[in-house]
Design a protein around this motif. Structure first.
Motif, PDB file in Angstrom:
ATOM      1  N   ALA A  51       3.696  -6.204  12.219  1.00 26.20           N
ATOM      2  CA  ALA A  51       5.118  -6.462  11.963  1.00 26.20           C
ATOM      3  C   ALA A  51       5.272  -7.623  10.988  1.00 26.20           C
ATOM      4  O   ALA A  51       6.103  -7.572  10.074  1.00 26.20           O
ATOM      5  CB  ALA A  51       5.844  -6.768  13.277  1.00 26.20           C
ATOM      6  N   TRP A  52       4.481  -8.654  11.157  1.00 24.04           N
ATOM      7  CA  TRP A  52       4.514  -9.815  10.262  1.00 24.04           C
ATOM      8  C   TRP A  52       4.246  -9.360   8.826  1.00 24.04           C
ATOM      9  O   TRP A  52       4.977  -9.712   7.900  1.00 24.04           O
ATOM     10  CB  TRP A  52       3.473 -10.804  10.713  1.00 24.04           C
ATOM     11  N   PHE A  72       3.726  -1.592   2.834  1.00 24.65           N
ATOM     12  CA  PHE A  72       4.138  -0.355   3.500  1.00 24.65           C
ATOM     13  C   PHE A  72       3.082   0.062   4.530  1.00 24.65           C
ATOM     14  O   PHE A  72       3.429   0.487   5.644  1.00 24.65           O
ATOM     15  CB  PHE A  72       4.344   0.764   2.465  1.00 24.65           C
ATOM     16  N   ALA A  73       1.810  -0.065   4.170  1.00 27.39           N
ATOM     17  CA  ALA A  73       0.727   0.290   5.092  1.00 27.39           C
ATOM     18  C   ALA A  73       0.798  -0.558   6.363  1.00 27.39           C
ATOM     19  O   ALA A  73       0.525  -0.063   7.462  1.00 27.39           O
ATOM     20  CB  ALA A  73      -0.626   0.112   4.405  1.00 27.39           C
ATOM     21  N   GLN A  74       1.191  -1.818   6.225  1.00 26.42           N
ATOM     22  CA  GLN A  74       1.391  -2.667   7.401  1.00 26.42           C
ATOM     23  C   GLN A  74       2.494  -2.079   8.288  1.00 26.42           C
ATOM     24  O   GLN A  74       2.398  -2.119   9.512  1.00 26.42           O
ATOM     25  CB  GLN A  74       1.765  -4.093   6.978  1.00 26.42           C
ATOM     26  N   GLY A  75       3.523  -1.535   7.656  1.00 30.52           N
ATOM     27  CA  GLY A  75       4.604  -0.898   8.406  1.00 30.52           C
ATOM     28  C   GLY A  75       4.135   0.329   9.159  1.00 30.52           C
ATOM     29  O   GLY A  75       4.554   0.574  10.299  1.00 30.52           O
ATOM     30  N   GLY A 113      -2.363   4.097   4.314  1.00 26.07           N
ATOM     31  CA  GLY A 113      -0.940   3.773   4.233  1.00 26.07           C
ATOM     32  C   GLY A 113      -0.466   3.655   2.792  1.00 26.07           C
ATOM     33  O   GLY A 113       0.655   4.043   2.463  1.00 26.07           O
ATOM     34  N   CYS A 114      -1.333   3.112   1.921  1.00 21.51           N
ATOM     35  CA  CYS A 114      -0.984   3.003   0.493  1.00 21.51           C
ATOM     36  C   CYS A 114      -0.830   4.382  -0.127  1.00 21.51           C
ATOM     37  O   CYS A 114       0.065   4.612  -0.948  1.00 21.51           O
ATOM     38  CB  CYS A 114      -2.052   2.215  -0.264  1.00 21.51           C
TER      39      CYS A 114
END
Length: 166
Positions: free
Chosen positions: A66-67, A104-107, A150-151
């Motif tokens: 989330a961070w 975005f990949a973190q999302g 995610g990328c």
């Protein structure tokens, strides 16, 4: 009236002006290696029966996702560690990378981790190890093979014009 070449040049410069400054592509790989290690530990804990430890570790990893997703990849703790401690010891990168796909990949990681946490709270017994294994697979691909799943999803959605981007 402007010529088509001038219009294309103007559109490219506008797009370039909107694109955020690039990041060292080795930073997300560094973070993915740490994340993959933590997720592997989560899966092993869950399989070994240490359900509470696995649950809380997945909660922590999900909060880190989330961070990265909401504050941006540059402000993620692993990105800060890379920038302060690792990158100064390396040669400059050959080229910089757009930070939007890794953010975005973190999302995506956040969404999968959150699903695992919430489903576990609802009583689904294997939610934590399944969610951790899915995200581990993606983090491992990034860390070991420089393939950010995610990328790639981000680029597909951007090309389909579902999200602004490329």
């Amino acid at each position: 009236m402007s010529s088509p070449a001038e219009s294309a040049s103007s559109a490219e410069s506008t797009q370039a002006a909107r694109a955020p400054a690039g990041i060292d592509p080795r930073g997300p790989r560094f973070g993915a290696a740490i994340t993959a290690t933590l997720l592997l530990i989560t899966v092993v804990l869950a399989i070994a029966g240490a359900d509470a430890a696995a649950f809380w570790l997945l909660v922590a990893i999900t909060l880190l996702f989330a961070w990265g997703a909401f504050a941006g990849i540059r402000r993620h703790p692993y990105g800060l560690i890379f920038a302060k401690l690792v990158r100064p010891r390396l040669e400059p990168p050959a080229e910089l990378e757009d930070p939007r796909p890794p953010t975005f990949a973190q999302g995506v990681g956040f969404a999968v981790g959150l699903a695992g946490v919430l489903l576990s709270l609802l009583g689904l017994e294997y939610a934590v190890p399944i969610a951790a294994a899915i995200v581990f697979f993606a983090a491992f691909l990034n860390a070991a093979f420089d393939f950010c799943l995610g990328c790639q999803i981000y680029l597909l959605l951007a090309r389909a014009r579902i999200i602004p981007g490329v």
